[in-house]
Structure formats: C-alpha cells, structure tokens
Design a protein around this motif. Structure first.
Motif, short mmCIF file in Angstrom:
data_model
loop_
_atom_site.label_atom_id
_atom_site.label_comp_id
_atom_site.label_asym_id
_atom_site.label_seq_id
_atom_site.Cartn_x
_atom_site.Cartn_y
_atom_site.Cartn_z
N ALA A 60 1.67 -2.20 8.58
CA ALA A 60 1.22 -1.54 7.36
C ALA A 60 0.02 -0.64 7.64
O ALA A 60 -0.07 0.47 7.12
N CYS A 63 1.29 2.45 9.41
CA CYS A 63 1.99 3.30 8.43
C CYS A 63 0.98 4.05 7.57
O CYS A 63 1.13 5.25 7.33
N GLN A 64 -0.05 3.36 7.10
CA GLN A 64 -1.06 3.99 6.26
C GLN A 64 -1.78 5.10 7.03
O GLN A 64 -2.02 6.18 6.51
N SER A 69 3.62 4.18 3.95
CA SER A 69 3.52 2.74 3.73
C SER A 69 4.74 2.06 4.36
O SER A 69 5.68 2.74 4.80
N LEU A 70 4.72 0.74 4.36
CA LEU A 70 5.87 0.02 4.90
C LEU A 70 7.16 0.43 4.21
O LEU A 70 8.22 0.51 4.83
N HIS A 96 6.47 -7.83 1.75
CA HIS A 96 5.89 -6.55 2.18
C HIS A 96 6.75 -5.33 1.87
O HIS A 96 6.26 -4.21 1.90
#
Length: 130
Positions: A60, A63-64, A69-70, A96
């Motif tokens: 996560a 990704c951020q 995002s996930l 998640h």
C-alpha cells in the motif's frame, strides 16, 4: 515513455539490485514485498497473519508513492512457503481490497528471502496525470 523509479521510506528499502517499483506511462510494476518493518528492516513477526498484514501495508505504501492505492492493482502474485495458509491470505486481502479484485496467482515456493513465509508483487494502473 521514460522510466520513473518509485521509492518511499514508508516501505522497506530494496535489499538487492532492484527498485521498489518502476512506472512506465500509467503502469506501475511493483517489486515483491516481504514482511519487513520499514524503519527497522526486521521481519515483523514469526506469525503468518502478521507477516501477511505487513506485506499488504508495504505494498500500500509503494502504491501510494506511485500515485495510487491497492485498489489500483490489476495483477497480484502471491508467493507462499506453505500453500495451506492461502485462506488466511484471502481473509487479510479482503481487508485491503474492494471489488472488483485484481487478477491473482498464488504459488508455493520452497523458500523466500530472510526466511519469511510470504512475498507479494504486482502490477498497478494509475490514472494519467496529463
């Protein structure tokens, strides 16, 4: 298109000759994350569920850092040293991700770095910044 290297201190630093993620256009290729705590670079726990939770937290964070995002992940590859832990992975993954879920593969391997029980990598598609 140029290659953009994605890096964040909110996920473990690379422990080899790789980047946390590489972005080409709107596609982000995420390197495998193992259950290392980012600040200490130590395995979070011997407990499988705790390891899986940390892996998703690390993913996560990457990704951020890449602008997503996930839930922007389109493909996830899960590597387990014990495939009987797959139900636990599903439970934790459901915390998640929300539907529609990414494509996914899960395979059992004989060993993973640092003796951990799980590693996950994947591909993410992020909105264009143009």
């Amino acid at each position: 298109m140029s290659k953009v290297i994605i890096s964040t201190d909110k996920a473990p630093a690379a422990i080899g000759t790789y980047s946390q993620a590489v972005k080409i256009g709107t596609t982000v290729y995420l390197s495998g994350q193992i259950p290392l705590e980012p600040q200490s670079m130590q395995v979070v726990s011997d407990d499988f569920a705790a390891q899986a939770q940390q892996v998703f937290q690390n993913l996560a964070a990457v990704c951020q850092a890449a602008g997503g995002s996930l839930n922007d992940m389109v493909k996830v590859n899960i590597f387990l040293t014990d495939l009987s832990k797959f139900a636990t992975v599903n439970e934790i993954m459901s915390l998640h991700f929300s539907a529609p879920y990414p494509a996914r593969a899960a395979v059992q391997v004989s060993a993973l770095p640092r003796g951990v029980q799980i590693e996950i990598d994947g591909v993410m598609e992020v909105p264009s910044t143009n």
